[in-house]
Design an enzyme around this catalytic site. Structure first.
Site, PDB file in Angstrom:
ATOM      1  CG  ASN A 178     -18.215  -5.327   8.727  1.00  0.00           C
ATOM      2  OD1 ASN A 178     -17.413  -5.968   9.397  1.00  0.00           O
ATOM      3  ND2 ASN A 178     -17.881  -4.236   8.072  1.00  0.00           N
ATOM      4  CE  LYS A 233     -18.576   0.216  11.079  1.00  0.00           C
ATOM      5  NZ  LYS A 233     -17.199   0.338  10.728  1.00  0.00           N
ATOM      6  NE  ARG A 263     -14.138  -7.651   8.441  1.00  0.00           N
ATOM      7  CZ  ARG A 263     -13.677  -6.905   9.431  1.00  0.00           C
ATOM      8  NH1 ARG A 263     -14.524  -6.374  10.312  1.00  0.00           N
ATOM      9  NH2 ARG A 263     -12.401  -6.689   9.573  1.00  0.00           N
ATOM     10  CG  HIS A 292      -8.471  -3.829   7.501  1.00  0.00           C
ATOM     11  ND1 HIS A 292      -7.344  -3.370   8.142  1.00  0.00           N
ATOM     12  CD2 HIS A 292      -9.464  -3.783   8.423  1.00  0.00           C
ATOM     13  CE1 HIS A 292      -7.634  -3.061   9.390  1.00  0.00           C
ATOM     14  NE2 HIS A 292      -8.904  -3.308   9.590  1.00  0.00           N
ATOM     15  CG  HIS A 319      -9.172  -0.029   6.673  1.00  0.00           C
ATOM     16  ND1 HIS A 319     -10.397  -0.212   6.066  1.00  0.00           N
ATOM     17  CD2 HIS A 319      -9.417  -0.099   8.003  1.00  0.00           C
ATOM     18  CE1 HIS A 319     -11.325  -0.394   6.991  1.00  0.00           C
ATOM     19  NE2 HIS A 319     -10.741  -0.331   8.183  1.00  0.00           N
ATOM     20  CG  LEU A 320      -5.361   5.175   8.388  1.00  0.00           C
ATOM     21  CD1 LEU A 320      -4.807   6.589   8.455  1.00  0.00           C
ATOM     22  CD2 LEU A 320      -4.277   4.154   8.742  1.00  0.00           C
ATOM     23  NE  ARG A 362      -6.556  -4.899  16.900  1.00  0.00           N
ATOM     24  CZ  ARG A 362      -7.186  -4.998  15.742  1.00  0.00           C
ATOM     25  NH1 ARG A 362      -6.704  -5.804  14.817  1.00  0.00           N
ATOM     26  NH2 ARG A 362      -8.285  -4.311  15.494  1.00  0.00           N
ATOM     27  CG  MET A 382      -8.006   9.612  15.682  1.00  0.00           C
ATOM     28  SD  MET A 382      -6.359   9.766  16.432  1.00  0.00           S
ATOM     29  CE  MET A 382      -5.420   8.557  15.519  1.00  0.00           C
ATOM     30  N   GLY A 385     -12.616   4.564   9.439  1.00  0.00           N
ATOM     31  CA  GLY A 385     -13.248   5.619  10.249  1.00  0.00           C
ATOM     32  C   GLY A 385     -12.368   6.842  10.421  1.00  0.00           C
ATOM     33  CB  ILE A 386      -8.890   7.327  11.607  1.00  0.00           C
ATOM     34  CG1 ILE A 386      -9.282   6.808  12.994  1.00  0.00           C
ATOM     35  CG2 ILE A 386      -7.888   8.471  11.698  1.00  0.00           C
ATOM     36  CD1 ILE A 386      -8.142   6.132  13.765  1.00  0.00           C
ATOM     37  N   GLY A 387      -9.367   7.442   8.549  1.00  0.00           N
ATOM     38  CA  GLY A 387      -8.862   7.882   7.243  1.00  0.00           C
ATOM     39  C   GLY A 387      -9.891   8.669   6.443  1.00  0.00           C
ATOM     40  CD  GLU A 421     -14.814  -3.350   6.275  1.00  0.00           C
ATOM     41  OE1 GLU A 421     -15.533  -2.759   7.116  1.00  0.00           O
ATOM     42  OE2 GLU A 421     -13.726  -3.860   6.570  1.00  0.00           O
TER      43      GLU A 421
END
Ligand code: ADP
Length: 393
Positions: free
Chosen positions: A9, A16, A88, A176, A203-204, A236, A279, A323-325, A374
């Site tokens: 991925n 990953k 992916r 995503h 998906h954050l 972005r 973040m 990762g954040i969510g 994923e």
């Protein structure tokens, strides 16, 4: 040793990977790893399925880092036990939805879609040649991030520009998709949501988007034809008045390449904070611009969520991932406060523990925090495609 499947991925800032044994009972995770921060060079992490560290090494920058990871994997696999590698692939365009066996000709056709995902498409295609050099006889497969959103229909899929461009493929594709497919599977099994539940999945991560889904199918998403649309991301801009693009070119004299660099690489959390795209760094900072960047990020998640609830005609559950969510109670708490009017009420203690369900019993909308996977989806699609190719050992 059983047959092994390697899922790769390649994202904008990391690769990953996960290695699975293919057993009669299905796929069993053997190890998972990550080559972090490919641009700056960094570390190779490998964990066992219980999260125990197997390896944590410094690696060289750029492609060397990935080769190091492949070397590591090869050293830990018995000769000939790898039967397939799944990748992916970020953009499948209007043509590619189901998983495909990759070869150089197909890689070239997919590379032609790079302008639609400049940060990602090149990065996710690069490992093909590296893997070919390592394991020339092992078949490689591509699983498309855009595929999950093929159910998005007009008007949600349509841009209000002359139809001739839609006929040329200018439409919403969404991304995503592997993450959303994984979460959709979990809603039915682990979370026990009813089949017709209207769900927003946020998906954050470094890239960020929302998906509105019902019956496990994508109804709408915030990303568009490219990975630039929708939420504020690490670097972005997300949704932007298209007039800004014209202004940057016509009034500021920027070339198309410069505009692309501004919007993809220099905007988002990095552009607004002037500090970092990460973040964790922003949440730890008391710099006013860092605080404003986080506020804008959350404001836009909430605003787009309200729009997504409209696309779904209501809302039953809200799921944080990425990762954040999955990891930030603070961002989840800030977001749910903005969405309290929609009926989201967090149980702050559950939120701190990052348990699956983090809403109160009284909350009208169930709220969950889930780790996405994923790589599991890549492996799950690779296995039957491999069978279909008749190329298993
Ligand atoms: P990618 O889109 O590259 O796959 P990830 O989904 O791994 O990105 O998410 C990376 C983002 O997650 C970074 O901004 C990072 O700071 C953030 N993140 C990871 N852990 C935490 C945490 N505990 N709290 C807040 N943010 C986190």
């Amino acid at each position: 040793m059983p047959d092994a499947i390697l899922a790769l991925n390649a994202g904008s800032s990391s690769i990953k990977f996960a290695l699975y044994w293919s057993e009669s009972s299905g796929l069993r995770l053997r190890m998972r790893g990550e080559v972090e921060d490919m641009h700056e060079g960094g570390r190779l992490w490998v964990h066992d399925p219980d999260g125990r560290s197997i390896s944590n090494e410094e690696v060289l920058r750029g492609p060397e880092a990935f080769r190091h990871a492949l070397d590591w994997i090869r050293a830990h696999l018995a000769q000939d036990c790898l039967v397939a590698v799944g990748h992916r692939i970020v953009h499948g365009g209007a043509e590619f939805f189901s998983p495909r066996r990759l070869n150089r000709a197909l890689i070239q056709r997919l590379a032609a879609l790079t302008p639609l995902a400049p940060l990602h498409q090149k990065r996710c295609l690069e490992p093909f040649e590296e893997v070919l050099a390592f394991w020339p006889n092992v078949p490689q497969f591509g699983v498309f991030d855009t595929a999950f959103h093929r159910t998005i229909a007009p008007p949600a899929s349509r841009f209000a520009i002359p139809r001739v461009y839609e006929e040329m493929g200018v439409r919403k594709y969404g991304f995503h998709g592997l993450s959303y497919e994984y979460v959709a599977g979990e809603t039915a099994t682990r979370l026990g949501l009813s089949a017709d539940a209207r769900v927003i999945v946020a998906h954050l991560g470094n890239g960020a988007s929302l998906c509105g889904m019902q019956g496990g199918m994508s109804v709408d998403t915030t990303m568009g034809m490219t990975t630039l649309d929708g939420l504020v991301m690490g670097t972005r801009c997300g949704a932007l008045d298209p007039g800004v693009v014209l202004y940057l070119q016509q009034a500021c004299g920027k070339t198309a390449e410069q505009v692309q660099q501004i919007l993809y690489d220099q905007s988002g959390l990095l552009g607004v904070s002037g500090l970092s795209s990460d973040m964790r760094t922003l949440l730890a900072s008391d710099d006013p611009h860092a605080i404003e960047a986080v506020e804008l990020f959350v404001y836009r998640v909430a605003r787009e969520s309200a729009a997504m609830a409209s696309s779904l005609g209501g809302l039953d559950a809200f799921i944080f991932t990425g990762g954040i969510g999955a990891n930030s109670p603070q961002i989840r708490s800030m977001t749910c406060k903005c969405l309290a009017w929609l009926g989201l009420e967090l149980d702050e203690k559950a939120n701190l523990r990052s348990g699956a369900c983090i809403s109160t019993k009284e909350s009208k909308i169930d709220v969950y925090a889930l780790r996405t996977d994923e790589e599991a989806i890549i492996a799950r699609h690779t296995l039957p495609t491999l069978g279909g190719e008749g190329s298993s050992r």
